[in-house]
Design an enzyme around this catalytic site. Structure first.
Site, PDB file in Angstrom:
ATOM      1  N   SER A  63     -13.441  -5.334   8.505  1.00  0.00           N
ATOM      2  CA  SER A  63     -12.711  -4.899   7.326  1.00  0.00           C
ATOM      3  C   SER A  63     -13.696  -4.540   6.224  1.00  0.00           C
ATOM      4  O   SER A  63     -14.809  -5.072   6.157  1.00  0.00           O
ATOM      5  CB  SER A  63     -11.798  -6.026   6.852  1.00  0.00           C
ATOM      6  OG  SER A  63     -11.352  -5.796   5.539  1.00  0.00           O
ATOM      7  N   CYS A 111       0.819  -1.222   0.000  1.00  0.00           N
ATOM      8  CA  CYS A 111       0.000   0.000   0.000  1.00  0.00           C
ATOM      9  C   CYS A 111       0.852   1.271   0.000  1.00  0.00           C
ATOM     10  O   CYS A 111       0.455   2.297  -0.548  1.00  0.00           O
ATOM     11  CB  CYS A 111      -0.908   0.057   1.233  1.00  0.00           C
ATOM     12  SG  CYS A 111      -1.212  -1.480   2.055  1.00  0.00           S
ATOM     13  N   CYS A 122      -2.848   3.317   2.844  1.00  0.00           N
ATOM     14  CA  CYS A 122      -3.509   2.227   3.551  1.00  0.00           C
ATOM     15  C   CYS A 122      -4.625   2.759   4.438  1.00  0.00           C
ATOM     16  O   CYS A 122      -4.662   3.945   4.781  1.00  0.00           O
ATOM     17  CB  CYS A 122      -2.502   1.439   4.380  1.00  0.00           C
ATOM     18  SG  CYS A 122      -3.152  -0.151   4.917  1.00  0.00           S
ATOM     19  N   ASP A 123      -5.504   1.850   4.860  1.00  0.00           N
ATOM     20  CA  ASP A 123      -6.809   2.190   5.427  1.00  0.00           C
ATOM     21  C   ASP A 123      -6.835   3.401   6.347  1.00  0.00           C
ATOM     22  O   ASP A 123      -7.536   4.375   6.098  1.00  0.00           O
ATOM     23  CB  ASP A 123      -7.348   0.988   6.202  1.00  0.00           C
ATOM     24  CG  ASP A 123      -7.642  -0.198   5.309  1.00  0.00           C
ATOM     25  OD1 ASP A 123      -7.391  -0.107   4.106  1.00  0.00           O
ATOM     26  OD2 ASP A 123      -8.125  -1.213   5.821  1.00  0.00           O
ATOM     27  N   ASP A 127      -3.488  -2.852   7.741  1.00  0.00           N
ATOM     28  CA  ASP A 127      -4.459  -3.777   8.323  1.00  0.00           C
ATOM     29  C   ASP A 127      -4.300  -5.201   7.831  1.00  0.00           C
ATOM     30  O   ASP A 127      -4.490  -6.157   8.592  1.00  0.00           O
ATOM     31  CB  ASP A 127      -5.883  -3.291   8.028  1.00  0.00           C
ATOM     32  CG  ASP A 127      -6.242  -2.064   8.851  1.00  0.00           C
ATOM     33  OD1 ASP A 127      -5.324  -1.482   9.461  1.00  0.00           O
ATOM     34  OD2 ASP A 127      -7.427  -1.704   8.887  1.00  0.00           O
TER      35      ASP A 127
END
Length: 578
Positions: free
Chosen positions: A480, A57, A130-131, A89
């Site tokens: 998720s 990511c 990323c998240d 994650d």
């Protein structure tokens, strides 16, 4: 002094480190780094990335930052690159590392804020992949209220296995199939080698791509900048354009809170809903709103999602991945469809300096009918994410229903209660549950976890066993974006705060109804009160020191975004006006 007359340096924070005889020591540092006199007296722009070698990511962000710096220089500014942390994650999933994930969002916002304040940068271009790094970076922009532009690092390309696209979601579900004996170790090893073939964030409409779509819809990113996959060098044009754009924002004094308003938050929630985005959107949007001093909680998000059609067929509920969305026009085409239905506030200003309506009027292209359905003929009439409320969740809960039929959105069954995710995962692995059960995982909320872990390992194992539609799951933790099935998260108040989920016993009958928005347990108010009186308090945590200890002490409820400070409503000092 700078010869650039576009900018009034006397009103910018960087004057405190670049201007006047008293700042000669500061300037000596700058000359040591090869910065010219001209550059010293220009506006200073922080170029923040979440680059690291933890996961695909983030691996391309350092290169992309160099392109942004070209754009800042082209626009007459002095870029200064810095990095912050990321917890990925997919790697943190399924073990203790996931406790660090949500806490990292706030740490990212804090560290970007501290770097900007400490060095008196005038504006911010933030790159994230990323998240949690996406909302963390946007939270910092709104908190500081500086001219800001966000750029997503781009999604990963899908892998191919047996003629089909596969993603990391397939890998988590493959583990369940392997445990069930329907997938061999050899096949699992082949899949793991081909599932993630490039740099970039998880490729479907999981949290990273959901929040990337949010960045465009909320106005903090240039239109279509989130679309191209990470390996595509065409991303460079957006990086340079973002650097130029932030200089225009400085000149016009357009700040992050001019862009992030109640209306733009509603636009963002619409896009989450119509794309079947991650339930985490209902956690991060309230947190971004909090930084602007705007009341916008889980119920506000849910209300918008309830009357937004779901018309973009993306995984995990649908068929396609982010690359496919990009190839048919991306988020701008999605927003054009929302405009046709009168579901977008067109007067919201964006980082382009234009309104969202003006910008979308320039976009050529229409819904392809395959990835993006026309809004007039959606996949379903309501959004892919639904809010729930009832005597089991007075402060609400959230569920992703994208890809579920109406019949699948109603479930009632006996509770099977677990005190943490590990216990639940072991039970699922050993098939110690029954069809029709409602699996309850508690003590995984923001404070109780601590860290509000995602339950993908457990839900993917259920799907891999072919039980994803035969049981339901509720938790005060999170899911998720890759989760599918009737899985309800963010149940509030959480168990650590004495919410009703803390009082459940195995066998209690729980009803989940995404059509009516209900999450309830068949217990009277008197019985719940009696159980609360007998409750001995939250489970003791082993995190008695360090970052997670501090996080657990500070974090608030999921309904309001699991935030860790009072927000803009308590603000007494405005960074840009110092």
């Amino acid at each position: 002094m700078s010869t650039n007359q576009r900018f009034d340096k006397s009103k910018l924070p960087s004057r405190h480190v670049t201007e006047g005889p008293a700042r000669a020591p500061h300037r000596s540092y700058f000359y040591a780094m090869g910065i010219t006199e001209e550059e010293i007296h220009q506006p200073w722009v922080g170029v923040a990335t979440c680059w690291n070698e933890a996961a695909p990511c983030n691996i391309s962000l350092a290169r992309q930052a160099q392109i942004v710096k070209h754009g800042v220089k082209k626009g007459g500014g002095t870029p200064r690159e810095f990095t912050t942390i990321t917890v990925t994650d997919g790697i943190a999933m399924g073990h203790e590392g996931m406790r660090s994930s949500l806490a990292s969002r706030d740490a990212i916002a804090d560290t970007v804020e501290l770097t900007m304040r400490g060095h008196c940068y005038d504006a911010l271009v933030g790159l994230a992949g990323c998240d949690k790094s996406l909302p963390g970076m946007m939270m910092a922009m709104v908190r500081l209220n500086v001219p800001s532009v966000f750029i997503y690092g781009g999604s990963i390309l899908p892998g191919r296995y047996k003629g089909q696209d596969i993603t990391v979601q397939d890998m988590f579900e493959a583990v369940g199939k392997n445990q069930a004996g329907t997938l061999s170790n050899a096949e699992l090893e082949i899949m793991e080698r081909v599932a993630c073939p490039s740099s970039g964030a998880c490729g479907a409409q999981y949290t990273a791509n959901t929040m990337a779509c949010v960045s465009e819809a909320i106005g903090l990113a240039l239109l279509n900048s989130s679309g191209a996959p990470a390996p595509y060098e065409s991303r460079d044009q957006y990086g340079e354009a973002s650097g130029v754009a932030v200089m225009n924002l400085i000149e016009k004094n357009i700040r992050a809170r001019d862009i992030v308003t109640r209306k733009s938050l509603e636009n963002a929630a619409r896009v989450v809903a119509c794309t079947g985005g991650s339930t985490n959107g209902a956690l991060h949007l309230p947190a971004i709103a909090h930084e602007a001093g705007i009341d916008f909680d889980l119920f506000d998000v849910a209300d918008i999602m309830r009357d937004t059609p779901y018309f973009v067929d993306l995984r995990p509920g649908g068929k396609y991945v982010a690359k496919d969305l990009y190839e048919v026009g991306g988020v701008p085409i999605v927003m054009k469809e929302l405009m046709k239905a009168g579901l977008m506030h067109e007067d919201c200003i964006t980082v382009s300096g234009k309104t969202i309506g003006e910008s979308l009027d320039e976009i050529v292209g229409e819904a392809d009918g395959r990835v993006i359905y026309p809004v007039s003929t959606p996949i379903t009439q309501t959004g892919g994410v639904v809010g729930l409320k009832g005597n089991l969740a007075p402060d609400g809960a959230i569920v992703k229903v994208a890809g579920m039929s109406e019949a699948e959105q109603v479930f009632s069954g006996p509770a099977r209660v677990f005190e943490c995710e590990e216990d639940a995962f072991e039970a699922v692995k050993n098939r110690e549950y029954s069809e029709g059960d409602v699996i309850v995982i508690r003590n995984e909320g923001p404070a109780g976890g601590p860290g509000m872990r995602e339950m993908l390992s457990t839900t993917a194992a259920l799907s891999g066993q072919g039980m994803g539609k035969k049981v339901a799951l509720i938790t005060d933790g999170r899911f998720s974006g890759a989760t599918r099935g009737f899985c309800v998260g963010h149940v509030g108040p959480e168990a650590a705060h004495g919410g009703p989920i803390a009082l459940l016993k195995t066998g209690d009958v729980i009803t989940l109804n995404a059509l009516t928005g209900e999450l309830s347990v068949a217990l009277t108010d008197a019985e719940l009160a009696a159980r609360k009186a007998a409750w001995t308090g939250p489970r003791e945590t082993q995190y008695a020191t360090g970052a997670l200890y501090k996080y657990a002490k500070l974090v608030g409820g999921a309904r309001w975004g699991a935030v860790t400070h009072p927000g803009a409503k308590a603000e007494k000092h405005v960074y840009m006006d110092q």
